[in-house]
Design a protein around this motif. Sequence first.
Motif, PDB file in Angstrom:
ATOM      1  N   ILE A   5       0.836  -1.197   0.000  1.00  0.00           N
ATOM      2  CA  ILE A   5       0.000   0.000   0.000  1.00  0.00           C
ATOM      3  C   ILE A   5       0.872   1.248   0.000  1.00  0.00           C
ATOM      4  N   VAL A   6       1.899   1.286   0.834  1.00  0.00           N
ATOM      5  CA  VAL A   6       2.814   2.423   0.900  1.00  0.00           C
ATOM      6  C   VAL A   6       3.512   2.611  -0.441  1.00  0.00           C
ATOM      7  N   ILE A   7       3.999   1.544  -1.028  1.00  0.00           N
ATOM      8  CA  ILE A   7       4.714   1.626  -2.306  1.00  0.00           C
ATOM      9  C   ILE A   7       3.789   2.147  -3.410  1.00  0.00           C
ATOM     10  N   VAL A   8       2.583   1.621  -3.484  1.00  0.00           N
ATOM     11  CA  VAL A   8       1.640   2.048  -4.532  1.00  0.00           C
ATOM     12  C   VAL A   8       1.267   3.517  -4.356  1.00  0.00           C
ATOM     13  N   LEU A   9       0.946   3.929  -3.135  1.00  0.00           N
ATOM     14  CA  LEU A   9       0.606   5.336  -2.894  1.00  0.00           C
ATOM     15  C   LEU A   9       1.756   6.262  -3.269  1.00  0.00           C
ATOM     16  N   CYS A  10       2.961   5.898  -2.876  1.00  0.00           N
ATOM     17  CA  CYS A  10       4.121   6.739  -3.168  1.00  0.00           C
ATOM     18  C   CYS A  10       4.435   6.781  -4.652  1.00  0.00           C
ATOM     19  N   ILE A  11       4.320   5.661  -5.347  1.00  0.00           N
ATOM     20  CA  ILE A  11       4.588   5.639  -6.790  1.00  0.00           C
ATOM     21  C   ILE A  11       3.568   6.481  -7.533  1.00  0.00           C
ATOM     22  N   ILE A  12       2.298   6.356  -7.166  1.00  0.00           N
ATOM     23  CA  ILE A  12       1.270   7.189  -7.806  1.00  0.00           C
ATOM     24  C   ILE A  12       1.561   8.665  -7.554  1.00  0.00           C
ATOM     25  N   GLY A  13       1.925   9.006  -6.323  1.00  0.00           N
ATOM     26  CA  GLY A  13       2.248  10.394  -5.993  1.00  0.00           C
ATOM     27  C   GLY A  13       3.439  10.912  -6.768  1.00  0.00           C
ATOM     28  N   ILE A  14       4.490  10.117  -6.859  1.00  0.00           N
ATOM     29  CA  ILE A  14       5.696  10.529  -7.587  1.00  0.00           C
ATOM     30  C   ILE A  14       5.383  10.738  -9.065  1.00  0.00           C
ATOM     31  N   ILE A  32      -1.497  18.650  -6.827  1.00  0.00           N
ATOM     32  CA  ILE A  32      -2.195  18.483  -5.552  1.00  0.00           C
ATOM     33  C   ILE A  32      -2.437  17.003  -5.269  1.00  0.00           C
ATOM     34  N   ALA A  33      -2.913  16.271  -6.281  1.00  0.00           N
ATOM     35  CA  ALA A  33      -3.163  14.837  -6.102  1.00  0.00           C
ATOM     36  C   ALA A  33      -1.865  14.084  -5.820  1.00  0.00           C
ATOM     37  N   GLY A  34      -0.797  14.431  -6.536  1.00  0.00           N
ATOM     38  CA  GLY A  34       0.493  13.781  -6.309  1.00  0.00           C
ATOM     39  C   GLY A  34       1.012  14.020  -4.902  1.00  0.00           C
ATOM     40  N   THR A  35       0.865  15.251  -4.432  1.00  0.00           N
ATOM     41  CA  THR A  35       1.292  15.565  -3.075  1.00  0.00           C
ATOM     42  C   THR A  35       0.459  14.796  -2.050  1.00  0.00           C
ATOM     43  N   ILE A  36      -0.836  14.734  -2.278  1.00  0.00           N
ATOM     44  CA  ILE A  36      -1.709  14.003  -1.348  1.00  0.00           C
ATOM     45  C   ILE A  36      -1.358  12.510  -1.324  1.00  0.00           C
ATOM     46  N   PHE A  37      -1.163  11.925  -2.504  1.00  0.00           N
ATOM     47  CA  PHE A  37      -0.795  10.506  -2.555  1.00  0.00           C
ATOM     48  C   PHE A  37       0.545  10.256  -1.871  1.00  0.00           C
ATOM     49  N   SER A  38       1.544  11.110  -2.159  1.00  0.00           N
ATOM     50  CA  SER A  38       2.867  10.929  -1.546  1.00  0.00           C
ATOM     51  C   SER A  38       2.796  11.071  -0.034  1.00  0.00           C
ATOM     52  N   PHE A  39       2.156  12.140   0.436  1.00  0.00           N
ATOM     53  CA  PHE A  39       2.027  12.321   1.881  1.00  0.00           C
ATOM     54  C   PHE A  39       1.196  11.215   2.505  1.00  0.00           C
ATOM     55  N   GLY A  40       0.190  10.733   1.760  1.00  0.00           N
ATOM     56  CA  GLY A  40      -0.612   9.615   2.264  1.00  0.00           C
ATOM     57  C   GLY A  40       0.220   8.367   2.457  1.00  0.00           C
ATOM     58  N   ILE A  55      10.526   7.129   8.006  1.00  0.00           N
ATOM     59  CA  ILE A  55      11.680   7.940   7.596  1.00  0.00           C
ATOM     60  C   ILE A  55      12.271   7.395   6.302  1.00  0.00           C
ATOM     61  N   ILE A  56      12.387   6.086   6.198  1.00  0.00           N
ATOM     62  CA  ILE A  56      12.902   5.486   4.957  1.00  0.00           C
ATOM     63  C   ILE A  56      11.994   5.836   3.784  1.00  0.00           C
ATOM     64  N   THR A  57      10.685   5.791   4.001  1.00  0.00           N
ATOM     65  CA  THR A  57       9.738   6.142   2.938  1.00  0.00           C
ATOM     66  C   THR A  57       9.869   7.610   2.554  1.00  0.00           C
ATOM     67  N   LEU A  58       9.956   8.481   3.527  1.00  0.00           N
ATOM     68  CA  LEU A  58      10.098   9.911   3.266  1.00  0.00           C
ATOM     69  C   LEU A  58      11.358  10.207   2.467  1.00  0.00           C
ATOM     70  N   VAL A  59      12.480   9.677   2.905  1.00  0.00           N
ATOM     71  CA  VAL A  59      13.748   9.897   2.209  1.00  0.00           C
ATOM     72  C   VAL A  59      13.698   9.300   0.801  1.00  0.00           C
ATOM     73  N   SER A  60      13.087   8.125   0.684  1.00  0.00           N
ATOM     74  CA  SER A  60      12.997   7.472  -0.631  1.00  0.00           C
ATOM     75  C   SER A  60      12.168   8.292  -1.605  1.00  0.00           C
ATOM     76  N   VAL A  61      11.036   8.786  -1.162  1.00  0.00           N
ATOM     77  CA  VAL A  61      10.163   9.579  -2.046  1.00  0.00           C
ATOM     78  C   VAL A  61      10.888  10.842  -2.502  1.00  0.00           C
ATOM     79  N   VAL A  62      11.510  11.562  -1.578  1.00  0.00           N
ATOM     80  CA  VAL A  62      12.238  12.789  -1.937  1.00  0.00           C
ATOM     81  C   VAL A  62      13.392  12.467  -2.879  1.00  0.00           C
ATOM     82  N   ALA A  63      14.130  11.408  -2.596  1.00  0.00           N
ATOM     83  CA  ALA A  63      15.268  11.025  -3.444  1.00  0.00           C
ATOM     84  C   ALA A  63      14.802  10.611  -4.835  1.00  0.00           C
ATOM     85  N   ILE A  64      13.742   9.836  -4.927  1.00  0.00           N
ATOM     86  CA  ILE A  64      13.247   9.391  -6.240  1.00  0.00           C
ATOM     87  C   ILE A  64      12.766  10.578  -7.059  1.00  0.00           C
ATOM     88  N   ILE A  65      12.042  11.502  -6.436  1.00  0.00           N
ATOM     89  CA  ILE A  65      11.598  12.696  -7.166  1.00  0.00           C
ATOM     90  C   ILE A  65      12.805  13.501  -7.629  1.00  0.00           C
TER      91      ILE A  65
END
Length: 155
Positions: A5-14, A32-40, A55-65
Amino acid sequence: MEVLIVIVLCIIGIVLILVEIFLIPGLTLMAIAGTIFSFGGIFYAFRNLGTTAGIITLVSVVAIIGIAFVYLVKSKALDNIALKTNIDSTVATEGLPKISEGDQGISISRLNPMGKVRINNITMEAKTLGGFVDENTAVTVVKVLPTQLIVTTSN
C-alpha cells in the motif's frame, strides 16, 4: 500488504508530481493529487509500519523525485515535446525614414490609445499621448520611435 500500500501510494504520488512538472505546467490537480498521494503513503508508513519505515519512505520519495527530475532534465526524453523554435524576425521599420515629427496624417483605426495611422501614404502603429482618437481623425506626429509613432490630434 501494508508495504505494498505504501509503495503504490508513493509511486502514484511521484508519477503525478513528475507529470505536473514536465507535462502540465502550473499548480493544477495533478500536483495536488500527487502531493496528497505521496504524503498519504508517507503517513501510512509512519502510522502502520513505524518511525523507521516512515523515515525510509520519506527519504525514498524525496530522493526518487529528485533523481527523476535531474534525469528527465538532462536526458533527451523531453526533446520531442520541447519548443525549439528560434524567433529571428524583426519589426518592420522601412517607413520610418519617410516620417518625421510634425507630419500630418489620418487615423485608420481608433487609437485607444494605440491603433493604426496613415502618414505620408505609410500605415504605421501609433500611440496617443493620452485620450482616444476616433477613426478618420486628422493626427500630427509628435515623436518617431523605432517601432511606433506618437501622435496627437491636429487642430
